[in-house]
Design a protein around this motif. Structure first.
Motif, PDB file in Angstrom:
ATOM      1  N   TRP A  80     -29.513 -23.470  39.691  1.00 32.64           N
ATOM      2  CA  TRP A  80     -29.181 -23.723  40.767  1.00 32.64           C
ATOM      3  C   TRP A  80     -27.970 -23.168  41.302  1.00 32.64           C
ATOM      4  CZ3 TRP A  80     -32.586 -22.208  44.359  1.00 32.64           C
ATOM      5  CH2 TRP A  80     -32.946 -21.906  45.518  1.00 32.64           C
ATOM      6  N   TRP A  81     -27.591 -22.897  42.574  1.00 33.53           N
ATOM      7  CA  TRP A  81     -26.537 -22.294  42.967  1.00 33.53           C
ATOM      8  C   TRP A  81     -25.309 -22.948  43.067  1.00 33.53           C
ATOM      9  CZ3 TRP A  81     -27.577 -16.960  42.499  1.00 33.53           C
ATOM     10  CH2 TRP A  81     -28.762 -16.621  42.882  1.00 33.53           C
ATOM     11  N   MET A  82     -24.451 -22.485  43.258  1.00 34.35           N
ATOM     12  CA  MET A  82     -22.821 -23.970  43.534  1.00 34.35           C
ATOM     13  C   MET A  82     -21.716 -23.160  43.477  1.00 34.35           C
ATOM     14  SD  MET A  82     -20.842 -25.479  39.849  1.00 34.35           S
ATOM     15  CE  MET A  82     -22.278 -26.673  39.281  1.00 34.35           C
ATOM     16  N   ASN A  83     -21.571 -23.563  44.360  1.00 34.57           N
ATOM     17  CA  ASN A  83     -20.101 -23.211  45.632  1.00 34.57           C
ATOM     18  C   ASN A  83     -19.332 -24.289  45.359  1.00 34.57           C
ATOM     19  OD1 ASN A  83     -19.421 -22.178  48.320  1.00 34.57           O
ATOM     20  ND2 ASN A  83     -21.187 -22.870  49.442  1.00 34.57           N
ATOM     21  N   VAL A  84     -18.759 -23.974  45.698  1.00 29.09           N
ATOM     22  CA  VAL A  84     -17.014 -24.301  45.035  1.00 29.09           C
ATOM     23  C   VAL A  84     -15.908 -23.347  45.579  1.00 29.09           C
ATOM     24  CG1 VAL A  84     -15.926 -24.555  43.151  1.00 29.09           C
ATOM     25  CG2 VAL A  84     -17.498 -25.542  43.378  1.00 29.09           C
ATOM     26  N   THR A  85     -15.364 -22.281  45.574  1.00 26.67           N
ATOM     27  CA  THR A  85     -14.507 -22.073  46.013  1.00 26.67           C
ATOM     28  C   THR A  85     -14.469 -21.089  47.081  1.00 26.67           C
ATOM     29  OG1 THR A  85     -15.418 -19.631  44.438  1.00 26.67           O
ATOM     30  CG2 THR A  85     -13.700 -21.345  42.988  1.00 26.67           C
ATOM     31  N   LEU A  87     -13.953 -17.749  47.017  1.00 24.03           N
ATOM     32  CA  LEU A  87     -14.887 -16.127  46.711  1.00 24.03           C
ATOM     33  C   LEU A  87     -16.815 -16.482  47.284  1.00 24.03           C
ATOM     34  CD1 LEU A  87     -13.102 -14.896  44.021  1.00 24.03           C
ATOM     35  CD2 LEU A  87     -13.494 -14.106  45.665  1.00 24.03           C
ATOM     36  N   ASP A  88     -17.016 -18.316  46.187  1.00 21.92           N
ATOM     37  CA  ASP A  88     -18.452 -18.239  46.091  1.00 21.92           C
ATOM     38  C   ASP A  88     -18.598 -17.913  47.560  1.00 21.92           C
ATOM     39  OD1 ASP A  88     -18.582 -18.918  43.524  1.00 21.92           O
ATOM     40  OD2 ASP A  88     -17.920 -21.360  44.003  1.00 21.92           O
ATOM     41  N   GLY A  89     -18.266 -18.231  49.389  1.00 22.99           N
ATOM     42  CA  GLY A  89     -18.556 -18.720  50.552  1.00 22.99           C
ATOM     43  C   GLY A  89     -19.083 -17.471  50.520  1.00 22.99           C
ATOM     44  N   ILE A  90     -18.311 -16.218  50.636  1.00 23.40           N
ATOM     45  CA  ILE A  90     -18.533 -15.148  50.360  1.00 23.40           C
ATOM     46  C   ILE A  90     -19.502 -14.390  50.670  1.00 23.40           C
ATOM     47  CG2 ILE A  90     -17.161 -12.608  50.615  1.00 23.40           C
ATOM     48  CD1 ILE A  90     -14.634 -14.254  50.990  1.00 23.40           C
ATOM     49  N   ALA A  91     -20.040 -14.531  49.365  1.00 23.26           N
ATOM     50  CA  ALA A  91     -20.687 -14.225  47.510  1.00 23.26           C
ATOM     51  C   ALA A  91     -22.145 -14.493  48.773  1.00 23.26           C
ATOM     52  CB  ALA A  91     -20.929 -14.257  46.643  1.00 23.26           C
ATOM     53  N   PHE A  92     -22.238 -16.274  48.723  1.00 25.18           N
ATOM     54  CA  PHE A  92     -23.378 -16.725  49.635  1.00 25.18           C
ATOM     55  C   PHE A  92     -23.762 -15.981  50.904  1.00 25.18           C
ATOM     56  CE2 PHE A  92     -22.381 -20.487  46.502  1.00 25.18           C
ATOM     57  CZ  PHE A  92     -24.044 -19.811  45.770  1.00 25.18           C
ATOM     58  N   ASN A  93     -22.799 -15.202  51.898  1.00 28.21           N
ATOM     59  CA  ASN A  93     -22.945 -14.908  53.434  1.00 28.21           C
ATOM     60  C   ASN A  93     -23.423 -13.472  52.632  1.00 28.21           C
ATOM     61  OD1 ASN A  93     -21.673 -16.617  54.630  1.00 28.21           O
ATOM     62  ND2 ASN A  93     -19.670 -15.348  54.955  1.00 28.21           N
ATOM     63  N   SER A 105     -20.676  -8.533  42.613  1.00 28.21           N
ATOM     64  CA  SER A 105     -19.663  -7.611  42.686  1.00 28.21           C
ATOM     65  C   SER A 105     -18.221  -8.947  42.866  1.00 28.21           C
ATOM     66  CB  SER A 105     -19.834  -6.477  43.668  1.00 28.21           C
ATOM     67  OG  SER A 105     -19.297  -7.099  45.056  1.00 28.21           O
ATOM     68  N   ILE A 106     -18.784  -9.786  44.141  1.00 27.90           N
ATOM     69  CA  ILE A 106     -17.591 -10.743  43.988  1.00 27.90           C
ATOM     70  C   ILE A 106     -17.779 -11.691  43.388  1.00 27.90           C
ATOM     71  CG2 ILE A 106     -17.687 -12.414  45.724  1.00 27.90           C
ATOM     72  CD1 ILE A 106     -18.244 -11.156  48.069  1.00 27.90           C
ATOM     73  N   TRP A 107     -18.509 -12.149  42.586  1.00 34.35           N
ATOM     74  CA  TRP A 107     -18.741 -13.527  41.576  1.00 34.35           C
ATOM     75  C   TRP A 107     -18.141 -12.415  40.547  1.00 34.35           C
ATOM     76  CZ3 TRP A 107     -23.744 -15.222  43.563  1.00 34.35           C
ATOM     77  CH2 TRP A 107     -23.958 -15.483  44.343  1.00 34.35           C
ATOM     78  N   GLU A 108     -18.065 -11.570  40.216  1.00 31.63           N
ATOM     79  CA  GLU A 108     -17.483 -10.681  38.847  1.00 31.63           C
ATOM     80  C   GLU A 108     -16.073 -10.074  38.755  1.00 31.63           C
ATOM     81  OE1 GLU A 108     -19.511  -7.101  38.775  1.00 31.63           O
ATOM     82  OE2 GLU A 108     -21.213  -7.915  37.295  1.00 31.63           O
ATOM     83  N   ASP A 111     -14.301 -15.436  36.500  1.00 31.77           N
ATOM     84  CA  ASP A 111     -15.047 -16.226  35.354  1.00 31.77           C
ATOM     85  C   ASP A 111     -14.692 -18.087  35.553  1.00 31.77           C
ATOM     86  OD1 ASP A 111     -16.153 -14.042  34.681  1.00 31.77           O
ATOM     87  OD2 ASP A 111     -15.007 -14.738  32.314  1.00 31.77           O
ATOM     88  N   ASP A 112     -14.835 -18.653  36.498  1.00 36.60           N
ATOM     89  CA  ASP A 112     -15.128 -20.042  36.371  1.00 36.60           C
ATOM     90  C   ASP A 112     -16.366 -20.405  36.606  1.00 36.60           C
ATOM     91  OD1 ASP A 112     -16.096 -19.765  39.143  1.00 36.60           O
ATOM     92  OD2 ASP A 112     -14.156 -19.473  39.805  1.00 36.60           O
ATOM     93  N   VAL A 113     -16.327 -21.920  37.032  1.00 31.99           N
ATOM     94  CA  VAL A 113     -17.094 -22.440  36.726  1.00 31.99           C
ATOM     95  C   VAL A 113     -18.663 -22.374  37.768  1.00 31.99           C
ATOM     96  CG1 VAL A 113     -17.210 -24.280  38.074  1.00 31.99           C
ATOM     97  CG2 VAL A 113     -18.734 -24.453  36.355  1.00 31.99           C
ATOM     98  N   SER A 114     -18.410 -21.925  38.968  1.00 35.56           N
ATOM     99  CA  SER A 114     -19.599 -21.602  39.868  1.00 35.56           C
ATOM    100  C   SER A 114     -19.647 -19.784  39.517  1.00 35.56           C
ATOM    101  CB  SER A 114     -18.904 -22.241  41.144  1.00 35.56           C
ATOM    102  OG  SER A 114     -17.698 -20.976  41.087  1.00 35.56           O
ATOM    103  N   SER A 115     -18.607 -18.986  39.320  1.00 29.80           N
ATOM    104  CA  SER A 115     -18.975 -17.703  39.142  1.00 29.80           C
ATOM    105  C   SER A 115     -19.776 -17.586  38.386  1.00 29.80           C
ATOM    106  CB  SER A 115     -17.805 -17.203  39.187  1.00 29.80           C
ATOM    107  OG  SER A 115     -17.544 -16.921  38.341  1.00 29.80           O
ATOM    108  N   LEU A 116     -19.627 -18.318  37.039  1.00 32.05           N
ATOM    109  CA  LEU A 116     -20.032 -17.926  35.826  1.00 32.05           C
ATOM    110  C   LEU A 116     -21.786 -18.611  35.933  1.00 32.05           C
ATOM    111  CD1 LEU A 116     -17.959 -18.342  32.842  1.00 32.05           C
ATOM    112  CD2 LEU A 116     -19.110 -16.619  33.242  1.00 32.05           C
TER     113      LEU A 116
END
Length: 203
Positions: A80-85, A87-93, A105-108, A111-116
């Motif tokens: 399941w999804w993880m929202n930590v940073t 950048l995650d918030g922007i990607a989930f939008n 492209s945002i998660w790329e 390389d951290d725990v949530s983006s991976l």
């Protein structure tokens, strides 16, 4: 895969690392709606990229029972999804709008725990197992302890390494693990797949 489509975190409309109070609040909202026969939805239903979800009093109660133990919380969080940073918030939008490419492209960018974790999940949804396995290897090689901490809010020793829990969950979901042998670089992972797939056949 049911472990994604029917993930208990999805039923509650929360991220795997969302505070427990958020899960409790969403449960109360769902129960209130369901009692009067009204449908309830959350942004993380992601109807643009996942099958529809059937919320009933029974399925919500089952989801709650599946998240009772910390070990189960971790196991379902692996899918399941993880929202930590930020950048995650922007990607989930972008993701909740159905734009998977922009979210990826945002998660790329990092390389951290949530983006991976999120790239791994996106790859499975897109049936890109080669990328999914690469992300999983990097995630569990470098961020296992942090992953556990994000999900349950504290460091916890687990009797089974997260990568084994991950492989076991795939096997239980009916995924054919043998093609992964050509994708993996980790010898320990390869040996474990042989142990749980090929050795029983030989026996």
């Amino acid at each position: 895969m049911d472990i994604i489509d029917k993930n208990p975190y999805r039923y509650f409309g929360v991220y795997s690392n969302s505070p427990t109070k958020e899960r409790v609040a969403n449960k109360a909202k769902m129960n209130a709606f369901l009692k009067v026969g009204k449908p309830v939805s959350f942004p993380l239903d992601l109807p643009n990229i996942l099958p529809s979800i059937d919320r009933t009093v029974e399925t919500v109660a089952n989801a709650e029972s599946e998240l009772t133990l910390p070990t189960d919380q971790i196991r379902f969080a692996q899918f399941w999804w993880m929202n930590v940073t930020p950048l995650d918030g922007i990607a989930f939008n972008h993701l909740t709008s159905g734009n998977m490419d922009m979210a990826k492209s945002i998660w790329e960018k990092k390389d951290d725990v949530s983006s991976l974790q999120n790239r791994f999940l996106l790859s499975i949804i897109n049936n890109d197992w080669n990328s999914a396995i690469q992300y999983a290897e990097k995630l569990y090689t470098n961020f296992s302890e942090e992953f556990i901490g994000k999900v349950i809010g504290e460091a916890m020793l687990v009797s089974t390494p997260l990568w084994k829990v991950f492989i076991d969950s795939l096997a239980k979901s009916g995924v054919n693990l043998l093609p992964f042998m050509d994708m993996l670089t980790n010898t320990e992972w390869k040996n474990y797949i042989v142990e749980i797939t090929i050795v029983p056949l030989i026996d």
